[in-house]
Design a protein around this motif. Structure first.
Motif, mmCIF file in Angstrom:
data_model
loop_
_atom_site.group_PDB
_atom_site.id
_atom_site.type_symbol
_atom_site.label_atom_id
_atom_site.label_comp_id
_atom_site.label_asym_id
_atom_site.label_seq_id
_atom_site.Cartn_x
_atom_site.Cartn_y
_atom_site.Cartn_z
ATOM 1 N N CYS A 1 3.533 -10.017 -26.792
ATOM 2 C CA CYS A 1 4.745 -9.603 -26.072
ATOM 3 C C CYS A 1 5.106 -10.576 -24.945
ATOM 4 N N GLU A 2 6.218 -11.275 -25.123
ATOM 5 C CA GLU A 2 6.696 -12.211 -24.102
ATOM 6 C C GLU A 2 7.204 -11.475 -22.876
ATOM 7 N N LEU A 3 7.828 -10.306 -23.084
ATOM 8 C CA LEU A 3 8.324 -9.521 -21.957
ATOM 9 C C LEU A 3 7.170 -9.127 -21.036
ATOM 10 N N ARG A 4 6.045 -8.740 -21.605
ATOM 11 C CA ARG A 4 4.878 -8.359 -20.802
ATOM 12 C C ARG A 4 4.421 -9.526 -19.934
ATOM 13 N N ARG A 5 4.387 -10.720 -20.489
ATOM 14 C CA ARG A 5 3.956 -11.894 -19.713
ATOM 15 C C ARG A 5 4.902 -12.143 -18.532
ATOM 16 N N ILE A 6 6.184 -11.966 -18.756
ATOM 17 C CA ILE A 6 7.164 -12.129 -17.676
ATOM 18 C C ILE A 6 6.960 -11.037 -16.627
ATOM 19 N N ASP B 1 0.826 -1.211 0.000
ATOM 20 C CA ASP B 1 0.000 0.000 0.000
ATOM 21 C C ASP B 1 0.862 1.263 0.000
ATOM 22 N N ILE B 2 1.951 1.222 0.755
ATOM 23 C CA ILE B 2 2.852 2.383 0.814
ATOM 24 C C ILE B 2 3.453 2.643 -0.566
ATOM 25 N N LEU B 3 3.921 1.597 -1.222
ATOM 26 C CA LEU B 3 4.519 1.774 -2.542
ATOM 27 C C LEU B 3 3.500 2.233 -3.572
ATOM 28 N N ARG B 4 2.302 1.686 -3.510
ATOM 29 C CA ARG B 4 1.274 2.129 -4.454
ATOM 30 C C ARG B 4 0.925 3.600 -4.223
ATOM 31 N N LEU B 5 0.923 4.022 -2.967
ATOM 32 C CA LEU B 5 0.618 5.407 -2.634
ATOM 33 C C LEU B 5 1.709 6.350 -3.145
ATOM 34 N N THR B 6 2.951 5.956 -3.019
ATOM 35 C CA THR B 6 4.055 6.854 -3.381
ATOM 36 C C THR B 6 4.549 6.664 -4.809
ATOM 37 N N ASN B 7 4.581 5.429 -5.290
ATOM 38 C CA ASN B 7 5.073 5.147 -6.641
ATOM 39 C C ASN B 7 3.967 5.069 -7.673
ATOM 40 N N GLY B 8 2.772 4.725 -7.242
ATOM 41 C CA GLY B 8 1.646 4.588 -8.150
ATOM 42 C C GLY B 8 1.433 3.165 -8.608
ATOM 43 N N ALA B 9 2.478 2.471 -9.010
ATOM 44 C CA ALA B 9 2.332 1.110 -9.524
ATOM 45 C C ALA B 9 3.526 0.275 -9.090
ATOM 46 N N LEU B 10 3.312 -1.017 -9.011
ATOM 47 C CA LEU B 10 4.387 -1.941 -8.670
ATOM 48 C C LEU B 10 5.052 -2.534 -9.905
ATOM 49 N N ALA B 11 4.384 -2.453 -11.039
ATOM 50 C CA ALA B 11 4.904 -3.056 -12.269
ATOM 51 C C ALA B 11 6.151 -2.321 -12.760
ATOM 52 N N LEU B 12 7.045 -3.083 -13.374
ATOM 53 C CA LEU B 12 8.286 -2.504 -13.903
ATOM 54 C C LEU B 12 8.106 -1.877 -15.286
ATOM 55 N N VAL B 13 7.061 -2.293 -15.984
ATOM 56 C CA VAL B 13 6.742 -1.715 -17.295
ATOM 57 C C VAL B 13 5.271 -1.313 -17.284
ATOM 58 N N PRO B 14 4.918 -0.248 -18.000
ATOM 59 C CA PRO B 14 3.539 0.253 -17.923
ATOM 60 C C PRO B 14 2.478 -0.725 -18.416
ATOM 61 N N CYS B 15 2.812 -1.586 -19.362
ATOM 62 C CA CYS B 15 1.812 -2.517 -19.896
ATOM 63 C C CYS B 15 1.477 -3.645 -18.926
ATOM 64 N N SER C 1 1.127 -3.038 -15.603
ATOM 65 C CA SER C 1 0.514 -2.426 -14.427
ATOM 66 C C SER C 1 -0.965 -2.775 -14.333
ATOM 67 N N ARG C 2 -1.391 -3.097 -13.141
ATOM 68 C CA ARG C 2 -2.792 -3.429 -12.916
ATOM 69 C C ARG C 2 -3.634 -2.162 -12.798
ATOM 70 N N TYR C 3 -3.118 -1.119 -12.150
ATOM 71 C CA TYR C 3 -3.903 0.087 -11.870
ATOM 72 C C TYR C 3 -3.515 1.295 -12.718
ATOM 73 N N ALA C 4 -2.354 1.268 -13.332
ATOM 74 C CA ALA C 4 -1.901 2.391 -14.156
ATOM 75 C C ALA C 4 -1.464 1.880 -15.535
ATOM 76 N N HIS C 5 -2.250 0.999 -16.108
ATOM 77 C CA HIS C 5 -1.897 0.357 -17.367
ATOM 78 C C HIS C 5 -1.777 1.375 -18.504
ATOM 79 N N GLU C 6 -0.718 1.216 -19.281
ATOM 80 C CA GLU C 6 -0.512 1.982 -20.509
ATOM 81 C C GLU C 6 0.163 1.052 -21.505
ATOM 82 N N HIS C 7 -0.123 1.277 -22.774
ATOM 83 C CA HIS C 7 0.572 0.513 -23.806
ATOM 84 C C HIS C 7 1.999 1.039 -23.902
ATOM 85 N N CYS C 8 2.938 0.122 -24.072
ATOM 86 C CA CYS C 8 4.343 0.521 -24.225
ATOM 87 C C CYS C 8 4.564 1.105 -25.618
ATOM 88 N N LYS C 9 5.391 2.120 -25.670
ATOM 89 C CA LYS C 9 5.732 2.718 -26.961
ATOM 90 C C LYS C 9 6.742 1.819 -27.671
#
Length: 151
Positions: free
Chosen positions: A109-114, A77-91, A93-101
């Motif tokens: 995308c195999e990287l996304r699955r990992i 919860d602390i990290l989500r509050l301060t960082n916004g997302a736990l995912a390393l790539v935007p695609c 992310s569960r709560y701040a999903h964005e398509h990767c450029k």
């Protein structure tokens, strides 16, 4: 990588957790003990107060304290509050999903699955750990020792 703001936030909350139940703690005491610039800490504690994690009282006998027991404040919860997302790539992310450029379609995308697996495992760990957990053991020991928290 955690931002400096996130690291300061965690250190401030850990300080308040160690002093849980002792009453208000002055901002300068937290800042000095945790080596956090006072003006920056004021902003952090204000945000934590708005989020309901920290309570505050003004005046000579005022200060800050945890609004919830340390066992109820999870690192996830602390990290989500301060960082916004736990995912390393935007695609991933569960709560701040964005398509990767400049990437292939997400379903290919195999990287996304990992990264989704990494996100899920990271979230599981961070959501299991609370401010009540103490990490007094060496860095090679994975299991936290739960601390007795006075109420």
């Amino acid at each position: 990588m955690l931002s400096q703001r996130t690291r300061y936030t965690i250190r401030a909350l850990q300080h308040l957790a160690r002093h849980y139940g002792e009453g208000p703690i002055h901002l300068t005491d937290i800042a000095t003990a945790q080596n956090i610039p006072g003006k920056f800490l004021t902003v952090i504690l204000s945000e934590l107060s708005r989020a309901g994690l920290v309570a505050t009282m003004r005046g000579r006998d005022g200060g800050y304290w945890l609004a919830l027991p340390p066992v109820d404040i999870r690192y996830g919860d602390i990290l989500r509050l301060t960082n916004g997302a736990l995912a390393l790539v935007p695609c991933a992310s569960r709560y701040a999903h964005e398509h990767c450029k400049n990437c292939v379609p997400e379903e290919e995308c195999e990287l996304r699955r990992i990264m989704i697996k990494v996100r899920d495992e990271t979230a599981a760990i961070l959501d299991r750990l609370t401010l009540a957990d103490r990490f007094d053991a060496g860095p090679d020991e994975a299991e936290p020792e739960s601390a007795l928290v006075s109420q």
